[in-house]
Scaffold this motif. Structure first.
Motif, PDB file in Angstrom:
ATOM      1  N   HIS A  69       1.000  -1.016  -0.052  1.00 25.39           N
ATOM      2  CA  HIS A  69      -0.254   0.113  -0.003  1.00 25.39           C
ATOM      3  C   HIS A  69       0.721   1.555   0.058  1.00 25.39           C
ATOM      4  O   HIS A  69       0.446   2.166  -0.716  1.00 25.39           O
ATOM      5  CB  HIS A  69      -0.397   0.349   0.814  1.00 25.39           C
ATOM      6  CG  HIS A  69      -1.825   0.998   1.473  1.00 25.39           C
ATOM      7  ND1 HIS A  69      -2.187   1.463   0.115  1.00 25.39           N
ATOM      8  CD2 HIS A  69      -1.681   2.151   2.608  1.00 25.39           C
ATOM      9  CE1 HIS A  69      -3.486   3.095   0.285  1.00 25.39           C
ATOM     10  NE2 HIS A  69      -2.907   3.168   1.579  1.00 25.39           N
ATOM     11  N   LYS A  73       0.726   3.607  -3.244  1.00 28.48           N
ATOM     12  CA  LYS A  73       0.499   5.236  -2.931  1.00 28.48           C
ATOM     13  C   LYS A  73       1.753   6.307  -3.062  1.00 28.48           C
ATOM     14  O   LYS A  73       1.456   7.374  -3.674  1.00 28.48           O
ATOM     15  CB  LYS A  73       0.214   5.200  -1.224  1.00 28.48           C
ATOM     16  CG  LYS A  73      -0.262   6.790  -1.452  1.00 28.48           C
ATOM     17  CD  LYS A  73      -1.091   6.950   0.324  1.00 28.48           C
ATOM     18  CE  LYS A  73       0.054   6.234   1.468  1.00 28.48           C
ATOM     19  NZ  LYS A  73      -0.223   7.461   3.037  1.00 28.48           N
ATOM     20  N   ASP A  96      -7.014  -3.370  -3.068  1.00 32.75           N
ATOM     21  CA  ASP A  96      -6.322  -2.681  -2.081  1.00 32.75           C
ATOM     22  C   ASP A  96      -6.457  -1.667  -2.265  1.00 32.75           C
ATOM     23  O   ASP A  96      -6.876  -0.506  -1.688  1.00 32.75           O
ATOM     24  CB  ASP A  96      -5.899  -3.653  -1.313  1.00 32.75           C
ATOM     25  CG  ASP A  96      -6.372  -4.764  -0.602  1.00 32.75           C
ATOM     26  OD1 ASP A  96      -7.606  -5.560  -0.233  1.00 32.75           O
ATOM     27  OD2 ASP A  96      -5.473  -5.247   0.517  1.00 32.75           O
ATOM     28  N   ASN A  97      -6.187  -0.907  -3.624  1.00 30.21           N
ATOM     29  CA  ASN A  97      -4.857  -0.556  -4.096  1.00 30.21           C
ATOM     30  C   ASN A  97      -5.953   0.079  -5.293  1.00 30.21           C
ATOM     31  O   ASN A  97      -5.304   0.863  -5.837  1.00 30.21           O
ATOM     32  CB  ASN A  97      -4.105  -0.359  -3.859  1.00 30.21           C
ATOM     33  CG  ASN A  97      -2.773  -0.972  -2.796  1.00 30.21           C
ATOM     34  OD1 ASN A  97      -2.702   0.270  -1.952  1.00 30.21           O
ATOM     35  ND2 ASN A  97      -2.957  -1.996  -2.242  1.00 30.21           N
ATOM     36  N   TYR A 100      -4.869   3.988  -7.209  1.00 31.74           N
ATOM     37  CA  TYR A 100      -3.987   4.399  -7.280  1.00 31.74           C
ATOM     38  C   TYR A 100      -3.354   3.118  -8.966  1.00 31.74           C
ATOM     39  O   TYR A 100      -2.417   4.016  -8.961  1.00 31.74           O
ATOM     40  CB  TYR A 100      -3.343   3.716  -6.327  1.00 31.74           C
ATOM     41  CG  TYR A 100      -3.568   4.732  -4.992  1.00 31.74           C
ATOM     42  CD1 TYR A 100      -3.398   6.218  -4.818  1.00 31.74           C
ATOM     43  CD2 TYR A 100      -3.534   3.567  -3.464  1.00 31.74           C
ATOM     44  CE1 TYR A 100      -3.876   6.362  -3.598  1.00 31.74           C
ATOM     45  CE2 TYR A 100      -3.957   4.438  -2.279  1.00 31.74           C
ATOM     46  CZ  TYR A 100      -3.862   5.658  -2.524  1.00 31.74           C
ATOM     47  OH  TYR A 100      -4.154   6.484  -0.856  1.00 31.74           O
TER      48      TYR A 100
END
Length: 198
Positions: A69, A73, A96-97, A100
């Motif tokens: 993450h 990020k 989960d990301n 991005y």
């Protein structure tokens, strides 16, 4: 002439060193010719059994979800983030990301993982780009694989070819395939190899 889009391939050059990969992101932010940056999240136990000779290496290269993450990020601040999808773990990192992630890549070997493809086909890709590596894939098979992703904007599917052995000899580059692919498919094309930079 329109300049090509370059992806900086991080892969596993970090050797499993979290601080090092974070320093790479900081270093790559000023590389102007690289618009994208690509990572390879996977879990060792998804790729191999524990008696496989490379198992310990795979385990060393593993980053946990929190680390991924932060990597993703931070990269997002400077570059378009791409992920290679290998297994259920990389799918989790993608989910989960997702906000991005700019695009994902599927290696040619993964195209034969029916369970993983079914899960991928159910994802809500929205604006994601999809690179499909077609090295070693016949023309008929290419069409079959692109058809599995009908929910994706077909303008966002990119066919990638190239010879993956290192160092790639220029005679093995496969550049002659460009005209064949352009005549057969309307998708964008991507090229990847491992030519010795010297």
């Amino acid at each position: 002439m329109k300049m090509p889009y370059h992806i900086l391939e991080v892969a596993n050059c970090h050797g499993g060193n979290y601080k090092y990969v974070m320093s790479l992101i900081d270093e790559f932010k000023n590389v102007k010719f690289g618009q994208g940056i690509k990572f390879q999240p996977f879990k060792y136990s998804s790729l191999a059994l524990d008696d496989y000779s490379w198992y310990k290496t795979y385990k060393k290269l593993y980053f946990n979800p929190n680390q991924w993450h932060e990597i993703i990020k931070n990269s997002y601040k400077y570059k378009n983030v791409w992920l290679d999808i290998f297994d259920n773990y990389s799918l989790k990192i993608l989910n989960d990301n997702k906000k991005y992630i700019y695009g994902i890549k599927i290696q040619s070997s993964v195209l034969f993982n029916e369970r993983l493809l079914l899960k991928l086909a159910k994802l809500n890709f929205n604006k994601l780009y999809l690179i499909i590596n077609i090295s070693g894939i016949s023309k008929n098979e290419i069409k079959n694989f692109t058809n599995k992703f009908q929910q994706i904007d077909q303008n966002k599917i990119i066919l990638q070819f190239g010879y993956q052995d290192y160092p790639t000899h220029p005679n093995h580059s496969g550049l002659h395939k460009i005209n064949i692919l352009k005549k057969t498919y309307s998708h964008k094309l991507s090229y990847a190899d491992h030519i010795n930079p010297k």
